[in-house]
Design a protein around this motif. Structure first.
Motif, PDB file in Angstrom:
ATOM      1  N   THR A  52       0.734  -1.068   0.017  1.00 50.94           N
ATOM      2  CA  THR A  52      -0.044   0.163   0.101  1.00 50.94           C
ATOM      3  C   THR A  52       0.954   1.211   0.027  1.00 50.94           C
ATOM      4  O   THR A  52       0.590   2.181  -0.803  1.00 50.94           O
ATOM      5  CB  THR A  52      -0.784  -0.100   1.556  1.00 50.94           C
ATOM      6  N   GLU A  53       1.911   1.230   1.038  1.00 50.25           N
ATOM      7  CA  GLU A  53       2.840   2.209   0.823  1.00 50.25           C
ATOM      8  C   GLU A  53       3.652   2.669  -0.402  1.00 50.25           C
ATOM      9  O   GLU A  53       3.870   3.766  -0.723  1.00 50.25           O
ATOM     10  CB  GLU A  53       4.068   2.126   1.910  1.00 50.25           C
ATOM     11  N   VAL A  54       3.887   1.612  -1.291  1.00 50.29           N
ATOM     12  CA  VAL A  54       4.486   1.487  -2.532  1.00 50.29           C
ATOM     13  C   VAL A  54       3.500   2.256  -3.377  1.00 50.29           C
ATOM     14  O   VAL A  54       4.121   2.706  -4.509  1.00 50.29           O
ATOM     15  CB  VAL A  54       5.030   0.033  -3.029  1.00 50.29           C
ATOM     16  N   GLY A  55       2.276   2.132  -3.363  1.00 49.74           N
ATOM     17  CA  GLY A  55       1.237   2.715  -4.129  1.00 49.74           C
ATOM     18  C   GLY A  55       0.332   1.885  -4.674  1.00 49.74           C
ATOM     19  O   GLY A  55      -0.523   2.119  -5.667  1.00 49.74           O
ATOM     20  N   TYR A  56       0.395   0.388  -4.605  1.00 53.59           N
ATOM     21  CA  TYR A  56      -0.495  -0.491  -5.057  1.00 53.59           C
ATOM     22  C   TYR A  56      -1.767  -0.728  -4.240  1.00 53.59           C
ATOM     23  O   TYR A  56      -1.951  -0.119  -3.189  1.00 53.59           O
ATOM     24  CB  TYR A  56       0.404  -1.791  -5.016  1.00 53.59           C
ATOM     25  N   THR A  57      -2.877  -1.258  -4.950  1.00 50.21           N
ATOM     26  CA  THR A  57      -4.147  -1.622  -4.319  1.00 50.21           C
ATOM     27  C   THR A  57      -4.487  -3.160  -4.258  1.00 50.21           C
ATOM     28  O   THR A  57      -3.713  -3.723  -4.971  1.00 50.21           O
ATOM     29  CB  THR A  57      -5.312  -1.054  -4.891  1.00 50.21           C
ATOM     30  N   ALA A  74       9.005   7.221 -13.419  1.00 47.02           N
ATOM     31  CA  ALA A  74       8.217   6.387 -12.783  1.00 47.02           C
ATOM     32  C   ALA A  74       8.834   5.290 -12.215  1.00 47.02           C
ATOM     33  O   ALA A  74       8.446   4.822 -11.321  1.00 47.02           O
ATOM     34  CB  ALA A  74       7.291   6.024 -13.715  1.00 47.02           C
ATOM     35  N   ALA A  99      10.132   6.650  -8.744  1.00 43.47           N
ATOM     36  CA  ALA A  99       9.107   6.796  -7.898  1.00 43.47           C
ATOM     37  C   ALA A  99       8.728   5.483  -7.160  1.00 43.47           C
ATOM     38  O   ALA A  99       8.477   5.480  -6.005  1.00 43.47           O
ATOM     39  CB  ALA A  99       7.798   7.573  -8.642  1.00 43.47           C
ATOM     40  N   VAL A 100       8.442   4.544  -7.891  1.00 48.70           N
ATOM     41  CA  VAL A 100       7.923   3.111  -7.383  1.00 48.70           C
ATOM     42  C   VAL A 100       9.362   2.626  -6.640  1.00 48.70           C
ATOM     43  O   VAL A 100       8.692   2.138  -5.416  1.00 48.70           O
ATOM     44  CB  VAL A 100       7.676   2.132  -8.408  1.00 48.70           C
ATOM     45  N   ARG A 145       9.712   4.412  -3.171  1.00 49.85           N
ATOM     46  CA  ARG A 145       8.639   4.337  -2.193  1.00 49.85           C
ATOM     47  C   ARG A 145       8.680   3.037  -1.483  1.00 49.85           C
ATOM     48  O   ARG A 145       8.433   2.719  -0.396  1.00 49.85           O
ATOM     49  CB  ARG A 145       7.005   4.395  -2.763  1.00 49.85           C
TER      50      ARG A 145
END
Length: 139
Positions: free
Chosen positions: A22-27, A83, A86-87, A90
Motif C-alpha cells: 500500500t505504501e509503494v502505491g498498489y491496491t 516512474a 518513484a516506485v 517508495r
C-alpha cells in the motif's frame, strides 16, 4: 494468448505485506483476499497473490523457498524513468531494499526486494528507440 496473470508468492506476514505494498502505491482486490491470501493488483490484468507460507505450500509438493531466497524475479514496466524511480523509492521508504540500478540509455531499470526478499524489477524502455531498432532490422 493469456487474459490474466497471477504470480503466487509466499509471505511471512499478510498484514505487513499489505501495509508495505500500500505504501509503494498498489491496491488490493479484496474480493480475492482472506486470512491466507492477498490479491495485489499490479495492473488491469496483472496480479500477485501473496499467500501465507502454509497456504502457498498447499499448491505444490516441493519445499517452499526460505524467506530471502530468490525463487523468482518479477519484472514490471513503467511509463518513464521517473516512474521507475518513484516506485522503487517508495518501496525502499516502506522498508524494502534497493537491489540494483541499470541504465542502458534506451532501457532503464531499478530493482528492489520486498519485506520477504522477493525481487521486483521495475523497468522503462524507450519505445521510440525500440521502434527505430525494429525498422533498422527490417530494412
Amino acid at each position: 494468448m493469456h487474459q490474466l496473470m497471477f504470480v503466487n508468492l509466499p509471505v511471512e506476514d499478510l498484514g505487513r505485506s499489505r501495509s508495505f505494498f500500500t505504501e509503494v502505491g498498489y491496491t488490493f482486490n479484496d474480493d480475492f483476499c482472506d486470512g491466507s491470501a492477498l490479491c495485489l493488483e499490479l495492473g488491469p490484468t496483472l496480479h500477485a497473490m501473496l499467500l501465507d507460507r502454509e497456504h502457498f505450500a498447499s499448491f505444490h509438493d516441493s519445499r517452499v523457498a526460505e524467506p530471502g531466497t530468490v525463487e523468482t524475479l518479477v519484472c514490471l514496466s513503467a511509463a518513464s524513468r521517473e516512474a521507475v524511480d518513484a516506485v522503487v523509492d517508495r518501496a525502499v521508504a516502506a522498508g524494502g531494499t534497493d537491489v540494483r540500478r541499470a541504465d542502458h540509455g534506451m532501457m532503464y531499470g531499478r530493482t528492489y526486494a520486498d519485506l520477504d526478499g522477493h525481487v521486483w524489477e521495475v523497468m522503462w524502455m524507450d519505445r521510440d528507440w525500440t521502434d527505430r531498432g525494429a525498422t533498422r532490422e527490417r530494412a
